[in-house]
Design a protein around this motif. Structure first.
Motif, PDB file in Angstrom:
ATOM      1  N   ILE A   1      10.822 -13.136  20.255  1.00  0.00           N
ATOM      2  CA  ILE A   1      10.146 -13.718  21.402  1.00  0.00           C
ATOM      3  C   ILE A   1       9.045 -12.820  21.939  1.00  0.00           C
ATOM      4  O   ILE A   1       7.975 -13.299  22.294  1.00  0.00           O
ATOM      5  CB  ILE A   1      11.177 -14.060  22.481  1.00  0.00           C
ATOM      6  N   ARG A   2       9.260 -11.528  21.954  1.00  0.00           N
ATOM      7  CA  ARG A   2       8.263 -10.652  22.563  1.00  0.00           C
ATOM      8  C   ARG A   2       7.225 -10.172  21.568  1.00  0.00           C
ATOM      9  O   ARG A   2       6.092  -9.894  21.932  1.00  0.00           O
ATOM     10  CB  ARG A   2       8.943  -9.465  23.249  1.00  0.00           C
ATOM     11  N   GLN A   3       7.611 -10.032  20.275  1.00  0.00           N
ATOM     12  CA  GLN A   3       6.658  -9.517  19.292  1.00  0.00           C
ATOM     13  C   GLN A   3       6.180 -10.590  18.320  1.00  0.00           C
ATOM     14  O   GLN A   3       5.295 -10.326  17.514  1.00  0.00           O
ATOM     15  CB  GLN A   3       7.279  -8.367  18.473  1.00  0.00           C
ATOM     16  N   GLY A   4       6.817 -11.762  18.332  1.00  0.00           N
ATOM     17  CA  GLY A   4       6.425 -12.810  17.390  1.00  0.00           C
ATOM     18  C   GLY A   4       6.884 -12.549  15.965  1.00  0.00           C
ATOM     19  O   GLY A   4       6.363 -13.132  15.023  1.00  0.00           O
ATOM     20  N   MET A   5       7.852 -11.643  15.795  1.00  0.00           N
ATOM     21  CA  MET A   5       8.360 -11.337  14.452  1.00  0.00           C
ATOM     22  C   MET A   5       9.551 -12.246  14.162  1.00  0.00           C
ATOM     23  O   MET A   5      10.602 -12.087  14.748  1.00  0.00           O
ATOM     24  CB  MET A   5       8.803  -9.874  14.355  1.00  0.00           C
TER      25      MET A   5
END
Lengths: 157, 254
Positions: free
Chosen positions: A66-70
């Protein structure tokens, strides 16, 4: 010793009382939890690692997704997985109450994840429950009001 | 023990105590996190809404239905506690500053589609004490529901009313839940996230896909050749409350 007729029984009673929890559960044993594992296949990491570290892994997963898009996880042995709780873990472990819950009840942990994440066996949600406070003041648990569809109606003029 | 011996011994024990177990620890092995292949990416995502096309079907709510079903947005009848990601309201409320009195007559009661504006300078992000809401590099104003503590500063900061608070457990108000997406819980704030979870899979946002009239144009505002830039260059458009300087990324084509 003064009053030894009172002090010694007192000490004995005290010791018995303090060790009560040991006597109480003596001879009783709680069966180890038996989570239902998928019949075949593998987990994202080794069984031992998952058993001890799945909470840390899930925490990293949600931050990365959610925070890094990984969204892709490459495990320590090079296998790749789509990062997701509902569409990842729970696709293989497709019964929460027979898997996650069995261990968690034993360990007395109640992850709050399922307040939002939908377990695979849930198909419909229940009607709201009336809490004691609502009952006391006679407030109905279901919210009422003008329906959403009506509120758009006036936009048609 | 002389000083030299002591230092040697201390150095050795530190190495043994810290280095060797750390070296043997299985957690150090490579575990990699990478972005999904085939995702749609942009430098600044934006949405243009062709309101005239939208008005051709005044009773159509396909975009709202698609979004709210996909994201498990509850349908709470009580207006004070409703939760919405994308909705309609009339011109007077959407553009309260009234461009001029004649526009006001033409557009009175006309519905406008509303959603999070994914501002360039989002005031909600500045006030969030836990960084539960933050700006991604592609312009999307994201929510990390795991971090939301429900303080509602973001709702006070948002000039567009794009955020909803869960006053009650939303689950009983979701009739047909989508098992692929989580719900939210009582005490968190939620809003439109430009379908980041669909973009990751190479799909356009659900509202854009659902629109039969193709009134919604989604694309990269910083890509000269994208359809949205072409349309915005050729037609007149307005943004909500642009004088506030938040830089909305949602444009209304008139």
């Amino acid at each position: 010793m003064y009053n030894s007729d009172k002090v010694i029984p007192g000490i004995i009673i005290f010791v018995l009382f303090v060790t009560l929890p040991i006597w109480w559960n003596h001879g009783k044993s709680v069966a180890a939890p038996e989570p239902e594992l998928p019949k075949k296949g593998r987990c994202v990491e080794s069984k031992e690692y998952m058993r001890s570290h799945h909470m840390q892994l899930l925490n990293v997963w949600r931050n990365e997704a959610i925070r890094q898009g990984m969204r892709i996880y490459t495990s320590s042995d090079g296998a790749r997985f789509w990062i997701s709780l509902q569409n990842g873990c729970m696709k293989c472990h497709n019964n929460k109450s027979k898997f996650c819950d069995r261990c968690h009840q034993f360990a007395a942990v109640e992850p709050y994840c399922w307040n939002c994440h939908i377990p695979p066996e849930t198909k419909k949600f229940k009607a709201p429950k009336a809490s004691g406070l609502l009952k006391l003041f006679g407030v109905p648990p279901v919210l009422h009001g003008s329906s959403q569809a009506e509120s758009y109606g006036h936009a048609e003029h | 023990m002389d000083r030299r011996k002591f230092l040697k011994l201390a150095g050795l024990s530190v190495t043994l105590a810290g280095g060797v177990p750390g070296f043997l620890n299985r957690e150090v092995k490579a575990r990699a996190y990478t972005p999904p292949p085939g995702a749609l990416t942009a430098r600044r995502w934006g949405l243009a809404i062709d309101v005239r096309k939208c008005w051709e079907e005044p009773n159509c709510n396909e975009c709202i239905k698609a979004c709210h079903h996909l994201h498990n947005v509850p349908d709470i009848p009580d207006k004070k506690r409703e939760v919405k990601w994308i909705w309609k309201d009339e011109f007077e409320h959407v553009f309260p500053d009234k461009p001029n009195e004649f526009n006001n007559i033409i557009f009175t009661h006309k519905p406008f589609l509303l959603l999070c504006n994914h501002c360039e300078h989002p005031p909600c992000v500045r006030v969030c004490p836990t960084q539960a809401t933050f700006k991604r590099e592609d312009g999307i104003v994201m929510m990390d529901y795991h971090r939301c503590i429900g303080c509602r500063f973001c709702m006070a900061a948002c000039p567009f009313g794009a955020r909803s608070f869960n006053w009650v457990d939303p689950r009983p108000y979701i009739k047909d839940p989508n098992p692929k997406f989580p719900t939210r819980m009582k005490g968190v704030v939620e809003k439109c996230l430009f379908c980041y979870e669909r973009l990751e899979k190479g799909k356009i946002p659900a509202c854009v896909e659902a629109c039969k009239k193709k009134a919604l144009i989604f694309g990269d505002l910083e890509d000269e050749h994208s359809e949205i830039v072409r349309v915005l260059k050729s037609r007149f458009s307005i943004r909500r409350k642009s004088e506030l300087g938040t830089g909305p990324s949602v444009f209304y084509l008139l």
